[in-house]
Scaffold this active site. Sequence first.
Site, PDB file in Angstrom:
ATOM      1  N   CYS B  86      -6.163   7.384   2.513  1.00 53.88           N
ATOM      2  CA  CYS B  86      -7.175   7.983   1.639  1.00 53.88           C
ATOM      3  C   CYS B  86      -7.842   6.912   0.769  1.00 53.88           C
ATOM      4  CB  CYS B  86      -6.542   9.103   0.807  1.00 53.88           C
ATOM      5  SG  CYS B  86      -7.748  10.209   0.067  1.00 53.88           S
ATOM      6  N   HIS B 194      -3.470  12.628   4.714  1.00 51.83           N
ATOM      7  CA  HIS B 194      -2.246  12.205   4.019  1.00 51.83           C
ATOM      8  C   HIS B 194      -0.992  12.538   4.838  1.00 51.83           C
ATOM      9  CE1 HIS B 194      -3.848  11.187  -0.019  1.00 51.83           C
ATOM     10  NE2 HIS B 194      -4.824  12.010   0.318  1.00 51.83           N
ATOM     11  N   GLU B 196       1.941  11.537   4.396  1.00 52.69           N
ATOM     12  CA  GLU B 196       3.124  11.688   3.527  1.00 52.69           C
ATOM     13  C   GLU B 196       3.257  13.109   2.984  1.00 52.69           C
ATOM     14  OE1 GLU B 196       0.296  10.385   2.643  1.00 52.69           O
ATOM     15  OE2 GLU B 196      -0.107  10.639   0.499  1.00 52.69           O
TER      16      GLU B 196
END
Lengths: 84, 232
Positions: B86, B194, B196
């Site tokens: 990002c 993302h 994660e």
Amino acid sequence: MEYAVRVDVTLKRGIADPEGATIERALPALGFDSVHSVRTGKAFSLVVEADSEEGAREVAGSLATRLLSNPVIEDAAVSVAGVA
Amino acid sequence: MSLVGVVVFPGSNCEHDVVRALGALGGRAELVWHAETDLSGVDAIVLPGGFAHGDYLRPGALARFSPVMGAVAAFAEAGGPVLGICNGFQVLTEAGLLPGALQKNRGLTFLCQPATLVVASTHSALTRAAHVGDELVVPINHFSGSYVCDDATYLSLVEHDQIVLRYRDNPNGSRGDIAGIANEAGNVVGLMPHPERALDTLLGSADGRVLLEGFLAAADDAAARADLVAAP
């Protein structure tokens, strides 16, 4: 000498400008039927210490390319307004 | 075991998520402040999401000049795995470590939603454990995520197999539906989604695992290389 310098950063031709397009869509509602091709950008005003106007232009040009604009998508135009 | 350095700029806000995610996958990660100039202890680097330096001027424009970026560039040049997520992707493009730029989303809306990604290449430190054609659901969370580049750059990306992830349904106007790209060598990768935040089906998707597991494997490979030191 101190020179007043202005740097205008605009999107390169062909790079989409969603902000400009949105502004343009609002124009008819305000009665501005004669306005089109709206493009947005950023303007910076700086004071540059240099020995000459050319020197001030050179420093501002380097700053404009290295930081104030992203040359991948933007053009930068430097203009020296005169002695600050 | 390899160690992943997660860089914290003033304004980063996904660094703890990344450290936790890598830890949950059996990796080892620690935070690195952006003023650090010597990264010789790490085997891989993540530039996390957030708003580095407030995103002032342009996202990534000021972060590019953070002291740590010299070591990041040297590490990338030496072939070390570097991942920008990002805002981290925006920093990598501003720093010239990845080609192109990220512009405001088409439609001018901040997008915060799951996105379906299609793996387009496994020639990267991020996608090496996935398979071409895999569909992965991973959240996006951005305002400036529309990937732009000129025709020559795009052709070069295609020619060198550098487009690693594409959106199935382009949410932001990115050229070629690009969600993530790598450098030519494949060790530097940037993506807007993302991974994660996609570690557990309980939270919507576990599809980020295959990406971060691949990145941890790349970190392990780097740890085995004695010549790889992230110093400026």
